[in-house]
Scaffold this active site. Structure first.
Site, mmCIF file in Angstrom:
data_model
loop_
_atom_site.group_PDB
_atom_site.id
_atom_site.type_symbol
_atom_site.label_atom_id
_atom_site.label_comp_id
_atom_site.label_asym_id
_atom_site.label_seq_id
_atom_site.Cartn_x
_atom_site.Cartn_y
_atom_site.Cartn_z
ATOM 1 N N ARG A 59 0.834 -1.213 0.000
ATOM 2 C CA ARG A 59 0.000 0.000 0.000
ATOM 3 C C ARG A 59 0.866 1.260 0.000
ATOM 4 O O ARG A 59 0.458 2.333 -0.412
ATOM 5 C CB ARG A 59 -0.999 0.007 1.182
ATOM 6 N N TYR A 112 -17.233 14.208 -15.718
ATOM 7 C CA TYR A 112 -17.709 12.835 -15.588
ATOM 8 C C TYR A 112 -18.727 12.758 -14.426
ATOM 9 O O TYR A 112 -18.518 13.399 -13.387
ATOM 10 C CB TYR A 112 -16.500 11.935 -15.352
ATOM 11 N N ASP A 184 -8.166 16.625 -15.774
ATOM 12 C CA ASP A 184 -8.444 15.219 -16.055
ATOM 13 C C ASP A 184 -8.137 15.005 -17.541
ATOM 14 O O ASP A 184 -8.857 15.486 -18.411
ATOM 15 C CB ASP A 184 -9.918 14.925 -15.740
ATOM 16 N N LYS A 209 -8.931 3.809 -19.403
ATOM 17 C CA LYS A 209 -9.320 4.146 -20.764
ATOM 18 C C LYS A 209 -8.136 3.985 -21.734
ATOM 19 O O LYS A 209 -7.662 2.896 -21.898
ATOM 20 C CB LYS A 209 -9.911 5.562 -20.772
HETATM 21 C C1 LIG Z 1 -13.191 11.678 -17.835
HETATM 22 C C2 LIG Z 1 -13.270 10.622 -16.776
HETATM 23 N N1 LIG Z 1 -12.669 10.836 -15.593
HETATM 24 C C3 LIG Z 1 -12.724 9.923 -14.590
HETATM 25 C C4 LIG Z 1 -13.396 8.732 -14.758
HETATM 26 C C5 LIG Z 1 -13.428 7.735 -13.627
HETATM 27 O O1 LIG Z 1 -12.550 6.688 -13.899
HETATM 28 P P1 LIG Z 1 -12.700 5.188 -13.340
HETATM 29 O O2 LIG Z 1 -13.915 4.605 -13.965
HETATM 30 O O3 LIG Z 1 -11.422 4.540 -13.787
HETATM 31 O O4 LIG Z 1 -12.835 5.274 -11.871
HETATM 32 C C6 LIG Z 1 -14.030 8.454 -15.974
HETATM 33 C C7 LIG Z 1 -14.753 7.201 -16.168
HETATM 34 O O5 LIG Z 1 -15.431 6.997 -17.164
HETATM 35 C C8 LIG Z 1 -13.970 9.432 -17.011
HETATM 36 O O6 LIG Z 1 -14.567 9.232 -18.200
#
Ligand SMILES: Cc1ncc(COP(=O)(O)O)c(C=O)c1O
Length: 394
Positions: A59, A112, A184, A209
């Protein structure tokens, strides 16, 4: 001797890893272990006291994970990085580290759905407010920054409407005021956009992704300067504990090697499909940063290498028409997520953004007829033919 800096494609394969340190193993070994043994009690004491480098417990750090962190730091042009068990674990570790009760987060107009959910939770439980801002001019931004704004949080392209935020402009204003800018970068990956180069402070990824690229891992990454990454590592990561498993880190290391090749193809396929969709009689509006008529096309050319693989569009008709269209698709899979080899389609209003109240959703431009396509790596002609036959049936 200082290591020569190579081009992105080369760093994606080699950065962060030294074969000599791992018995000559060509690929990074998987250290699938929860803990590490100490040679003696004194060594354990020194490691806990931070007087000796070395691993303690997974961890707090793991060699496979460290290779991934070092690689993403190089690719994002940051000083250091941390890996998490999901994109949301990364987002929450960063926001909790940057804010305290009474603070304010200024957020791009559209994020998101779960990031929105997290901000609502921070507001209700801990009194950390947030507002959405168009961030489309210096005036708007200066107006929307409050005296207690503790960070600016941006998605660009914005999920799922594909508007862009001019990162260099936001960073310039925020830097003057000493406010950290968090980006992000999930939709671009560092191959297409490097926000730290533009003056932003922290980059987050849902590594689930494009970074992974194969649809088999949920993971998150954070990149920033040594001081901030050290602070997160000692606090919100260590104590909340959303760390990545060594096996998932190993899979990401495997996926990243082909990131540039994949991104080139995702983007090229998307351009072809955009051209098909934009002229289709059953498509109402289309949102794609590579569209020369897109309001933010100039910003796209300024800060992104290519337009990435995501296209959103509204279908003429109702929510039911959009759902019927999805149900007729054969090759394209109905699934949330993006950046995989397979082309995926989802309906944001009832899926990724279902938690966002309807009024907020409309402000974000998420209509009930909006669909988001994550263009995969298949032959673009096959994807087009699948879309065509589904359009013919509605
Ligand atoms: C732009 C964006 N940020 C954050 C996330 C969250 O990621 P995770 O699903 O890996 O927790 C997503 C998920 O689809 C996303 O599209």
């Amino acid at each position: 001797m200082e290591k020569k800096k190579s081009r992105f494609e080369t760093e994606a394969i080699h950065a962060g890893y030294s074969n000599d340190e791992h018995q000559g193993s060509l690929v990074p070994p998987l250290y699938q272990t929860s803990t590490f043994t100490f040679a003696n009690a004194e060594q354990g004491e020194r490691r806990f006291a931070g007087k000796e480098e070395g691993f303690i417990y997974s961890r707090l750090g793991n060699p496979t994970v460290k290779i991934l962190e070092d690689k993403i730091a190089v690719l994002e042009k940051g000083e250091a990085a941390l890996a998490f068990s999901s994109g949301m674990a990364a987002v929450s570790a960063v926001l909790v580290a940057l804010t305290k009760t009474g603070d304010h987060i200024l957020c791009s107009q559209g994020v998101y759905g779960c990031t929105f959910g997290l901000m609502e939770l921070l507001k209700e439980k801990y009194g950390i407010g947030h507002d959405f801002s168009l961030m489309d001019s210096v005036e708007t931004l200066e107006n929307d920054i409050l005296p207690n704004t503790a960070c600016i949080y941006i998605e660009t392209p914005i999920n799922p409407t594909m508007k862009l935020v001019d990162l260099e402009m936001v960073a310039r204003i925020a830097n003057e005021k000493g406010i950290p800018v968090v980006v992000d970068n999930t939709f671009c990956s560092p191959y297409l956009q490097t926000p730290l180069d533009l003056g932003c402070d922290i980059v987050i990824h849902s590594a689930t992704k494009y970074i992974c690229g194969h649809g088999d891992v949920i993971a998150g990454l954070v990149v920033g300067n040594k001081e901030f990454i050290g602070q997160v590592s000692r606090t919100t990561q260590k104590d909340i504990g959303g760390i990545i498993s060594p096996f998932d880190a190993w899979l990401l290391l495997r996926g990243i090697k082909t990131l540039p090749v994949r991104m080139d193809r995702h983007s090229a396929n998307a351009v072809r499909l955009f051209e098909f969709l934009k002229n289709h009689a059953k498509v109402d509006s289309i949102y794609f940063p590579g569209d020369p008529e897109h309001v933010d096309y100039e910003t796209m050319k300024k800060q992104m290498k290519q337009s990435s693989g995501l296209i959103s569009f509204t279908i003429k008709g109702t929510k039911e028409t959009a759902q019927m269209f999805m149900n007729h698709l054969q090759l394209i899979k109905i699934a949330v997520s993006l950046g995989d080899a397979e082309t995926l389609i989802q309906h944001p209003a009832t899926m990724t953004h279902a938690v966002v109240p309807e009024e907020e959703r409309r402000k974000m431009g998420i209509e009930n007829t909006l669909l988001r396509l994550s263009v995969g790596l298949e032959a673009w002609e096959d994807i087009k033919e699948d879309l065509e036959q589904a359009f013919d049936k509605i």
